[in-house]
Design an enzyme around this catalytic site. Structure first.
Site, PDB file in Angstrom:
ATOM      1  N   CYS A  36       0.837  -1.207   0.000  1.00 16.99           N
ATOM      2  CA  CYS A  36       0.000   0.000   0.000  1.00 16.99           C
ATOM      3  C   CYS A  36       0.867   1.251   0.000  1.00 16.99           C
ATOM      4  O   CYS A  36       1.387   1.650   1.047  1.00 16.99           O
ATOM      5  CB  CYS A  36      -0.926  -0.012   1.211  1.00 16.99           C
ATOM      6  N   CYS A  74      -0.383   4.104   2.159  1.00 14.99           N
ATOM      7  CA  CYS A  74      -0.158   3.923   3.602  1.00 14.99           C
ATOM      8  C   CYS A  74       1.303   4.175   3.962  1.00 14.99           C
ATOM      9  O   CYS A  74       1.594   4.821   4.958  1.00 14.99           O
ATOM     10  CB  CYS A  74      -0.483   2.493   4.046  1.00 14.99           C
ATOM     11  N   ASP A  75       2.198   3.632   3.192  1.00 11.36           N
ATOM     12  CA  ASP A  75       3.603   3.551   3.618  1.00 11.36           C
ATOM     13  C   ASP A  75       4.579   4.392   2.808  1.00 11.36           C
ATOM     14  O   ASP A  75       5.754   4.484   3.165  1.00 11.36           O
ATOM     15  CB  ASP A  75       4.059   2.078   3.581  1.00 11.36           C
TER      16      ASP A  75
END
Ligand code: NDP
Length: 312
Positions: A136, A139-140
């Protein structure tokens, strides 16, 4: 088989399931929630979540899920371990089998079973999970500012993730197994026109290396061909973008899904084609797949369930 009747059954324990539980409990629906194979869902596999509103300093994925769980519990949700293994939505009350040993008869069901990112199946993906391997970028990606990353995949998701990462990282390699991209034309153009992105066509990632984190990827060019080449490429982050699999299998005979298996709902609502059965979160969302959008759809599903029970 042991049978129990409930007003509202929630299946799944990601942001969608727990949010549905908070709303359903507060509406006195006495919901029963089964947490599934991975209590807390996909967010329990990430480290910091920095884009969930309300946490200016960020929060760890597992902590966020624990907080949502506690909030659902506080209002009386009956949280249970167990996996939905079969379903019969052909007549009311709807029937869901848990762990092949118990049947829940429910007036309303909120399906919040999520989706699972696909991985290549390399041992190293597990070894470096959370320390250089991610599925992701939203997300990261932030943790790879000014670093070198690789994205695997040639579809729209991979192109989107590569473009997103190019805004943060110093260099992005897109590892594509075919000699072409499968993505839509506009996404292809965006990738090909970005000078930070280098597309490695006809490449397969076969392993990762590094001490205490990812330092590089083992690549094979034209795998299996006479002119096959093997080499190592130094990178700091390895992102999978080879598709997701919605966890919708047991419901497919009764609900409409797209060709990948995402449950189709009435646009803008969590209503499925079966009255009283709602789908929330990633299992019905091929597009956004964010914790906050999942939570929002869980909220909608609980409100819909309440109205359905009132009005029939
Ligand atoms: P896709 O199935 O479209 O693409 C998956 C990609 O991963 C393909 O390039 C595929 O390669 C590759 N792949 C699959 N398995 C492997 C493997 N084992 N090793 C190496 N490569 C692999 O998935 P997406 O998630 O990209 O998209 C899903 C759907 O969502 C699509 O319909 C897409 O259009 C849509 N979408 C739309 C967006 C938008 O409009 N903005 C954004 C994101 C998704 P190969 O081509 O060789 O099969």
């Amino acid at each position: 088989m042991d049978t129990e009747r409930v007003k509202c059954l929630i299946i799944g324990s990601g942001p969608a399931g727990y949010t549905a539980a908070i709303y359903a409990s507060r509406a006195n629906l006495s919901p029963v929630l089964y947490e599934g194979l991975q209590p807390g869902g996909q967010l329990t596999t990430t480290t910091d979540v920095e884009n969930f509103p309300g946490y200016p300093e960020g929060i760890s994925g597992p902590q966020l899920m624990e907080d949502l769980r506690k909030q659902a519990e506080r209002f009386g949700t009956d949280l249970r371990y167990g996996v939905a293994t079969a379903a019969d939505l052909s007549q009311k009350p709807y029937r869901v089998t848990i762990d092949d040993e118990k049947v829940i008869e429910a007036d309303t069901i909120i399906i919040a079973t999520g989706a699972a990112a696909k991985y290549l199946g390399l041992e190293d993906e597990k070894k470096y999970a959370g320390i250089g391997v991610s599925a992701c970028a939203t997300c990261d990606g932030f943790f790879y500012r000014k670093k070198v990353v690789a994205v695997v995949g040639g579809g729209d998701t991979a192109c989107e993730e590569a473009s997103y990462l190019a805004g943060l990282a110093s260099k992005v390699y897109l590892i594509v197994r075919k000699p072409f991209l499968r993505a839509s034309k506009i996404m292809q153009e965006r990738v090909m026109g970005n000078e930070k992105i280098e597309v490695l066509f006809e490449h397969n990632a076969v392993g990762l290396y590094g001490e205490g984190g990812v330092e590089g990827v083992h690549l094979v060019k034209r795998m299996g061909q006479p002119d096959e080449e093997r080499y190592d490429l130094p990178i700091d982050g390895f992102f999978l973008a080879i598709g997701h699999e919605p966890n919708s299998g047991i419901f497919k005979p009764y609900l409409d899904t797209d060709e990948v298996g995402y449950i189709l709902t009435e646009p803008g609502t969590p209503r499925t084609k079966v009255p009283g059965v709602f789908a929330a979160g990633d299992v019905a969302d091929p597009h956004y797949r964010q914790a906050i959008t999942a939570a929002a759809s869980g909220c909608k599903a609980a409100i819909e369930a309440e109205r359905y029970l009132l009005n029939g």
